[in-house]
Design an enzyme around this catalytic site. Structure first.
Site, short mmCIF file in Angstrom:
data_model
loop_
_atom_site.label_atom_id
_atom_site.label_comp_id
_atom_site.label_asym_id
_atom_site.label_seq_id
_atom_site.Cartn_x
_atom_site.Cartn_y
_atom_site.Cartn_z
N TYR A 128 -6.68 -0.50 4.06
CA TYR A 128 -7.17 -1.85 3.76
C TYR A 128 -6.96 -2.78 4.95
O TYR A 128 -7.87 -3.17 5.65
CB TYR A 128 -6.47 -2.40 2.53
CG TYR A 128 -7.09 -2.02 1.21
CD1 TYR A 128 -7.86 -0.87 1.07
CD2 TYR A 128 -6.91 -2.81 0.08
CE1 TYR A 128 -8.42 -0.52 -0.14
CE2 TYR A 128 -7.46 -2.46 -1.13
CZ TYR A 128 -8.22 -1.32 -1.25
OH TYR A 128 -8.77 -0.98 -2.45
N SER A 129 -5.69 -3.16 5.18
CA SER A 129 -5.38 -4.19 6.18
C SER A 129 -5.79 -3.76 7.58
O SER A 129 -5.77 -2.57 7.92
CB SER A 129 -3.88 -4.49 6.17
OG SER A 129 -3.49 -5.09 4.94
N SER A 161 0.88 2.39 4.86
CA SER A 161 2.14 3.04 4.49
C SER A 161 1.98 4.56 4.38
O SER A 161 1.07 5.05 3.71
CB SER A 161 2.64 2.49 3.15
OG SER A 161 2.93 1.11 3.25
N GLU A 244 -2.59 -3.39 -9.30
CA GLU A 244 -1.29 -3.40 -8.64
C GLU A 244 -0.44 -4.54 -9.17
O GLU A 244 0.76 -4.38 -9.44
CB GLU A 244 -1.48 -3.51 -7.13
CG GLU A 244 -0.21 -3.35 -6.33
CD GLU A 244 -0.47 -3.35 -4.83
OE1 GLU A 244 0.29 -2.70 -4.10
OE2 GLU A 244 -1.44 -4.00 -4.38
N GLU A 381 2.13 -16.73 -0.29
CA GLU A 381 1.28 -17.91 -0.15
C GLU A 381 -0.03 -17.74 -0.94
O GLU A 381 -0.52 -18.67 -1.57
CB GLU A 381 0.98 -18.15 1.33
CG GLU A 381 2.17 -18.61 2.16
CD GLU A 381 3.10 -17.48 2.55
OE1 GLU A 381 4.15 -17.75 3.13
OE2 GLU A 381 2.76 -16.29 2.27
#
Length: 394
Positions: A128-129, A161, A244, A381
């Site tokens: 994803y990121s 990860s 999640e 945030e």
């Protein structure tokens, strides 16, 4: 009647308790009690143990090989496995991509991937990121261009990860440019041994290399590995993130157990002429954390009750995730405090196995790793924005 207090639920609790007493490996218990994450091999071993019991996928429906348990049964399972010092199951395959495959995948994809997720044979990582596309995931730039029966994928993923241990990756890619950046994103299932994939682990603050950067250079992915419809990847990705966050209902269970480890260590630590547990200042910190953890656990039970009743839980998942990350950081900080100078016996990267005992190095490793919990799964945030929008109407 309170949740989990029926005769059927009590019998189920005893069944799980007996199973854990007989089947959780002692080496795994020791690692969890020390505050250390299991290795990929230990995660796989625990998954295999549960799979052979028929408990490989506690949240999946029976038709796909799951247990078909109710939310209450799953909560009891989490309580009892935590109490037995067993780790949570590794969630990338089980909770993030597995349910999307059985919901949106083709018959061939279900037959190919689901059994291997259940058994632990496949280890999935989440592509994803990216650089400049973390919390703002819609800005991702990894691109997949159609070339006959394949997509040609080029780009970079970051903070992936355990990619070094994975043989599969579910990967968000841009397949077209649209006016709205959330559109034109697709979800591909990629075999990690495909030519053109380079995985580079890097150390984080805890000097562990569990996260990686993944480079994709002209990687050929069969069109048959597209999950769902082209251009719908953002919708599927949101489902994954929502799922999640829905799992946060049980986070208080694990946090309660970790506070128990802190309390136990404080009863063994000598401070001057008394044990640390008798220090009023320490007891005040511990009691305050116990109160706040109990509150988050009760919020999880409220989410569970809403789940059972089929009621929308609203932003409660974001509230729990945000609060859990803060409380975990404070809990591990207090854990380190109980060790005093002994906490400095940290096992740095590259140190020989056994150089520092697990119960001495684990709490510091757990504390350092906890810093990331306010970032992953949606930065705090972002969670505050969700709460402001959905709870306060801002």
């Amino acid at each position: 009647m309170s949740i989990g207090s029926s005769e059927e639920d009590l019998a189920f609790r005893l069944e799980v308790r007996r199973f854990c007493a007989q089947n959780v490996p002692s080496s795994l218990r020791a690692r969890v009690r020390a505050g250390l994450r299991p290795t990929p091999e230990e995660f796989r071993n625990w998954q295999d143990i549960l799979y052979k019991q028929g408990w490989g996928a506690p949240t999946w429906p029976r038709e796909y090989g799951g247990t078909g348990w109710s939310p209450v049964q799953f909560h009891i399972f989490e309580q009892e496995t935590a109490a037995a010092d067993a780790p949570p199951q590794f969630h990338q395959g089980l909770e993030l991509i597995g349910p999307i495959i059985f919901t949106y995948g083709t018959a061939e994809q279900k037959a190919r991937y689901l059994p291997r997720i259940l058994s632990g044979e496949d280890w999935w990582c989440q592509g994803y990121s990216e650089p400049q596309a973390g919390s703002d995931l819609a800005s991702l730039r990894t691109r997949a261009v159609r070339d006959g029966d394949h997509y040609i994928v080029n780009g970079q993923k970051l903070w992936t990860s355990y990619a070094y241990a994975a043989n599969r990756m579910f990967c968000l890619v841009r397949t077209s440019d649209e006016a709205r950046k959330q559109d034109g994103i697709s979800l591909l299932l990629i075999d990690m041994d495909t030519p053109g994939i380079t995985v580079r682990p890097f150390q984080t603050l805890d000097e562990q290399a569990h996260v990686t950067e993944v480079f994709l250079d002209n990687v050929r992915v069969p069109v048959s590995h597209l999950l769902g419809e082209e251009g719908r990847g953002w919708s599927y990705g949101k489902v994954l993130l929502d799922r999640e966050r829905a799992l946060t209902a049980t986070l208080g269970v694990r946090l309660t157990r970790q506070l128990g480890y802190v309390s136990e260590r404080a009863r063994e630590t000598i401070e001057g002429d008394r044990v640390l547990y008798r220090n009023p200042a320490f007891r005040a910190k511990l009691a305050q954390l116990e109160i706040e953890v109990q509150a988050i656990d009760q919020m999880g039970l409220r989410m569970l009750a809403d789940n059972v009743a089929g009621v929308d839980t609203g932003p409660r998942g974001s509230m729990i995730k945000l609060r859990w990350s803060e409380l975990l950081q404070r809990t591990t900080e207090l854990w380190v405090e109980t060790l005093g100078y002994d906490a400095m016996r940290f096992a740095p990267a590259g140190s020989a196995p056994g150089t520092v005992a697990q119960d001495q190095s684990g709490p510091m490793t757990a504390y350092l790793h906890s810093r990331v919990t306010s970032i992953y799964g949606g930065a705090n945030e972002i969670q505050r924005n969700i709460i402001a929008r959905r709870a306060l109407g801002l």
